[in-house]
Enzyme design. Structure first.
Site, PDB file in Angstrom:
ATOM      1  N   ARG A  35     138.318  -0.214  -4.297  1.00 35.44           N
ATOM      2  CA  ARG A  35     138.255   0.398  -5.559  1.00 35.44           C
ATOM      3  C   ARG A  35     138.391   1.931  -5.296  1.00 35.44           C
ATOM      4  O   ARG A  35     139.696   1.933  -5.266  1.00 35.44           O
ATOM      5  CB  ARG A  35     136.692   0.114  -5.878  1.00 35.44           C
ATOM      6  CG  ARG A  35     136.223  -1.166  -6.067  1.00 35.44           C
ATOM      7  CD  ARG A  35     134.650  -1.197  -6.143  1.00 35.44           C
ATOM      8  NE  ARG A  35     134.311  -0.671  -7.329  1.00 35.44           N
ATOM      9  CZ  ARG A  35     133.721  -1.368  -8.444  1.00 35.44           C
ATOM     10  NH1 ARG A  35     133.345  -2.625  -7.914  1.00 35.44           N
ATOM     11  NH2 ARG A  35     133.279  -1.034  -9.601  1.00 35.44           N
ATOM     12  N   GLY A  38     135.073   6.857  -1.111  1.00 36.13           N
ATOM     13  CA  GLY A  38     133.916   7.083  -1.252  1.00 36.13           C
ATOM     14  C   GLY A  38     132.790   6.248  -1.487  1.00 36.13           C
ATOM     15  O   GLY A  38     131.584   6.802  -1.497  1.00 36.13           O
ATOM     16  N   LYS A  50     123.089  13.050  -8.870  1.00 37.95           N
ATOM     17  CA  LYS A  50     122.588  14.355  -8.409  1.00 37.95           C
ATOM     18  C   LYS A  50     123.145  15.066  -9.725  1.00 37.95           C
ATOM     19  O   LYS A  50     122.508  16.236 -10.127  1.00 37.95           O
ATOM     20  CB  LYS A  50     123.093  14.794  -7.320  1.00 37.95           C
ATOM     21  CG  LYS A  50     122.068  14.812  -6.232  1.00 37.95           C
ATOM     22  CD  LYS A  50     121.291  13.854  -5.879  1.00 37.95           C
ATOM     23  CE  LYS A  50     120.560  12.528  -6.386  1.00 37.95           C
ATOM     24  NZ  LYS A  50     120.375  11.313  -5.852  1.00 37.95           N
ATOM     25  N   GLY A 113     140.280  -6.249   1.497  1.00 37.98           N
ATOM     26  CA  GLY A 113     140.582  -6.850   2.703  1.00 37.98           C
ATOM     27  C   GLY A 113     139.743  -7.940   3.184  1.00 37.98           C
ATOM     28  O   GLY A 113     138.701  -8.156   2.670  1.00 37.98           O
ATOM     29  N   GLY A 182     111.888  -1.832 -11.058  1.00 41.57           N
ATOM     30  CA  GLY A 182     111.719  -1.541  -9.558  1.00 41.57           C
ATOM     31  C   GLY A 182     111.459   0.124  -9.471  1.00 41.57           C
ATOM     32  O   GLY A 182     112.214   0.626 -10.146  1.00 41.57           O
ATOM     33  N   VAL A 185     113.760   4.068  -4.912  1.00 41.37           N
ATOM     34  CA  VAL A 185     114.461   5.416  -5.146  1.00 41.37           C
ATOM     35  C   VAL A 185     115.253   5.263  -6.419  1.00 41.37           C
ATOM     36  O   VAL A 185     115.186   6.216  -7.194  1.00 41.37           O
ATOM     37  CB  VAL A 185     115.169   5.494  -3.807  1.00 41.37           C
ATOM     38  CG1 VAL A 185     115.532   6.845  -3.633  1.00 41.37           C
ATOM     39  CG2 VAL A 185     114.383   5.033  -2.525  1.00 41.37           C
ATOM     40  N   GLU A 205     107.076  -2.288 -11.724  1.00 43.00           N
ATOM     41  CA  GLU A 205     107.040  -2.435 -10.308  1.00 43.00           C
ATOM     42  C   GLU A 205     106.096  -3.541  -9.594  1.00 43.00           C
ATOM     43  O   GLU A 205     104.896  -3.539  -9.905  1.00 43.00           O
ATOM     44  CB  GLU A 205     106.802  -0.976  -9.549  1.00 43.00           C
ATOM     45  CG  GLU A 205     106.394  -1.052  -8.261  1.00 43.00           C
ATOM     46  CD  GLU A 205     107.548  -1.676  -7.417  1.00 43.00           C
ATOM     47  OE1 GLU A 205     108.373  -1.227  -7.446  1.00 43.00           O
ATOM     48  OE2 GLU A 205     107.251  -2.504  -6.498  1.00 43.00           O
ATOM     49  N   ARG A 269     118.885  -3.435  -2.797  1.00 43.48           N
ATOM     50  CA  ARG A 269     120.488  -3.795  -2.682  1.00 43.48           C
ATOM     51  C   ARG A 269     120.500  -4.761  -1.479  1.00 43.48           C
ATOM     52  O   ARG A 269     119.752  -4.950  -0.660  1.00 43.48           O
ATOM     53  CB  ARG A 269     121.384  -2.304  -2.334  1.00 43.48           C
ATOM     54  CG  ARG A 269     121.354  -1.540  -3.485  1.00 43.48           C
ATOM     55  CD  ARG A 269     122.031  -0.059  -3.171  1.00 43.48           C
ATOM     56  NE  ARG A 269     123.633  -0.554  -3.077  1.00 43.48           N
ATOM     57  CZ  ARG A 269     124.322  -0.823  -4.133  1.00 43.48           C
ATOM     58  NH1 ARG A 269     124.105  -0.625  -5.465  1.00 43.48           N
ATOM     59  NH2 ARG A 269     125.491  -0.984  -3.970  1.00 43.48           N
ATOM     60  N   HIS A 441     110.706  34.406   5.528  1.00 44.25           N
ATOM     61  CA  HIS A 441     109.769  34.763   4.488  1.00 44.25           C
ATOM     62  C   HIS A 441     110.200  35.360   3.339  1.00 44.25           C
ATOM     63  O   HIS A 441     110.949  36.274   3.626  1.00 44.25           O
ATOM     64  CB  HIS A 441     108.514  35.544   5.242  1.00 44.25           C
ATOM     65  CG  HIS A 441     107.473  35.659   4.180  1.00 44.25           C
ATOM     66  ND1 HIS A 441     106.380  34.826   3.944  1.00 44.25           N
ATOM     67  CD2 HIS A 441     107.273  36.898   3.368  1.00 44.25           C
ATOM     68  CE1 HIS A 441     105.834  35.358   2.947  1.00 44.25           C
ATOM     69  NE2 HIS A 441     106.112  36.570   2.569  1.00 44.25           N
TER      70      HIS A 441
END
Ligand code: NAI
Length: 454
Positions: A35, A38, A50, A113, A182, A185, A205, A269, A441
């Protein structure tokens, strides 16, 4: 037949990093990718999610800026712009990986492959029918979303009513009602985004807690935060059917349903090992995962497996390190994989950062430990930036050696702070030594220093 010192099967984080390191060290290296370079991380996972979550953050800041003296009118989120920007970011970063391959003299073989046994020159790999040979092989084929054997799941995915992490990141319309199956994450990050941008989100869940192995106190805190934001959680509920317009689940033996315009399936997964020819060289798998040792070697000499495909810790940064260890082994350099100080992050708001033992896992293992637990409100910067907000910093300390074995954070910047905690665990400093470290700080990371002095 072209011959390489090393062929890497798969161009995700495990694969491209292995190829980059090997190419840099002078090995004649090829990476095979069917594909885009990455892999899941760059194209349909870590990075694109993100971009979504950052858009949501900006949107929420604009909506709720009043307490900070900022008001805005007519604030809108444009999902088309969000998706377009995501695509732009992905393109840029995927292009960057391609450039790294070039810079390190790695040959990129685009295509599917397959391992085709051994030949005189080593392992034989076919890429869309063209044969290549290699001395060493790294299998880095990653993982795919698990589609549960529940009624209607396959059909719903085909019709587009149900989505995986791949399709949801191309959604150009915000669904009115989103049901997430689910509360791990992926489920939580996407629940967070769609809740922010206006969907009515329900998370179903199976377990009685969210965020899987996360420390229970932290996951409870996160649960309450999202309940306050209006996400409906059906905990202890297993989905039994995805039907047109609804998700059916059982709660205490009773069948119930919730309406949906779209459904996200995020129940884990599975390593991708099908049809890649493992059997032609006899690579051993266990429950679908390629079995590896501390050098990422499989049972076949010269063959390594790094990243999600070995099923150990399915995180891109684990994959990076595993690939370095594998390449170092190929190069004859001393190295080995250690899994006890790998940080993990959930990019919700608040963010969760965790590393090492949780209170639950330390108890289960019968360790002699103590807990230092402190509110994020002990950080001046946290209070300055989070009107009415709170969070937790929790340290798990081994009593025998007086050192850190776990750190769990929920609150702003947890994702950026947690690596420091991982370094403290990895380097095995004693608590008395850690107390001598100077933190900048005012920062939120100072909370770790505060907790050490508890
Ligand atoms: P996960 O394993 O984190 O969570 C899946 C959840 O689905 C579990 O809590 C499980 O109890 C629940 N479940 C299973 N069957 C169910 C059913 N029939 N009905 C209701 N609930 C059910 O998997 P997830 O979220 O799909 O993520 C996959 C992988 O991707 C993970 O290994 C994760 O580490 C990785 N990832 C990491 C991210 C990060 O580091 N920020 C972001 C996204 C993914």
């Amino acid at each position: 037949m072209d011959k390489f010192d090393l062929i890497v099967l798969g161009g995700g984080p495990a694969g491209y990093l292995a190829a980059e390191r090997a190419g840099h060290a002078g090995l004649k290296t090829a990476v095979v990718e069917k594909r885009a370079l990455g892999g899941v991380c760059l194209n349909e996972g870590c990075v694109p999610s993100k971009t979504f979550l950052n858009s949501a953050k900006i949107y929420e800041h604009a909506l709720h800026g009043k307490a900070y003296g900022v008001t805005a009118e007519n604030v809108k989120i444009d999902q088309n712009v969000v998706v377009d920007r995501k695509n732009k970011v992905v393109k840029q970063l995927v292009g960057g990986v391609g450039m790294q391959m070039k810079a390190n003299h790695v040959t990129v073989l685009n295509g599917n492959g397959k391992i085709c046994g051994k030949c005189e020159e080593g392992f034989k790999i076919e890429v869309d029918g063209t044969a290549y040979a290699c001395d060493k092989l790294i299998i880095a084929t990653g993982s795919t979303a698990f589609v549960p054997p529940i009624k209607g799941a396959k059909e719903s995915l085909e019709s587009g009513f149900a989505l995986t992490n791949r399709e949801i990141l191309d959604l150009r319309e915000i669904p009115e009602k989103l049901v997430v199956i689910g509360g791990g994450v992926i489920g939580l990050e996407m629940a967070s985004y769609f809740n922010s941008v206006g969907s009515k989100v329900t998370v179903v869940e199976m377990l009685n807690k969210i965020a899987g192995p996360t420390d229970s106190e932290i996951s409870n805190f996160l649960l309450k935060e999202y309940q306050k934001k209006g996400v409906d959680f059906k905990l202890g509920c297993a989905v039994t059917e995805i039907a047109d317009g609804k998700v059916v689940y059982t709660e205490n033996g009773e069948s119930k349903s919730v309406e949906a315009d779209k459904v996200l399936i995020a129940i884990g997964r599975r390593a991708f090992t099908q049809d890649i020819g493992l059997e032609t060289i006899g690579v051993y798998t266990e429950r679908g995962n390629i079995v590896t040792d501390e050098n990422l070697r499989t049972n076949v000499a010269g063959v390594y497996a790094t990243g999600d495909v070995n099923g150990k810790i399915m995180l891109a940064h684990t994959a990076y390190r595993e690939s370095e260890v594998a390449v170092n082994h190929i190069l004859g350099k001393k190295d080995k994989m250690r899994y006890h100080a790998i940080p993990s992050v959930i990019y919700t708001t608040p963010e969760v950062g965790a590393v090492g033992e949780t209170e639950d896992s330390a108890k289960e293992k019968g360790l002699d430990f103590r807990v230092a637990n402190i509110s994020m409100r002990f950080s001046g910067r946290f209070v300055a930036e989070n009107e009415g907000g709170d969070g937790i910093c929790k340290l798990i300390i081994d009593n025998k050696y007086d050192r850190l074995i776990g750190v769990h954070l929920i609150g702003s910047y947890a994702s950026e702070i947690i690596y420091g905690a991982a370094m403290m665990i990895e380097s095995e400093y004693r608590i008395k030594d850690l107390k001598e470290l100077v933190f900048p700080h005012p920062t939120v990371c100072e909370i770790i220093r505060e907790a050490l002095f508890q």
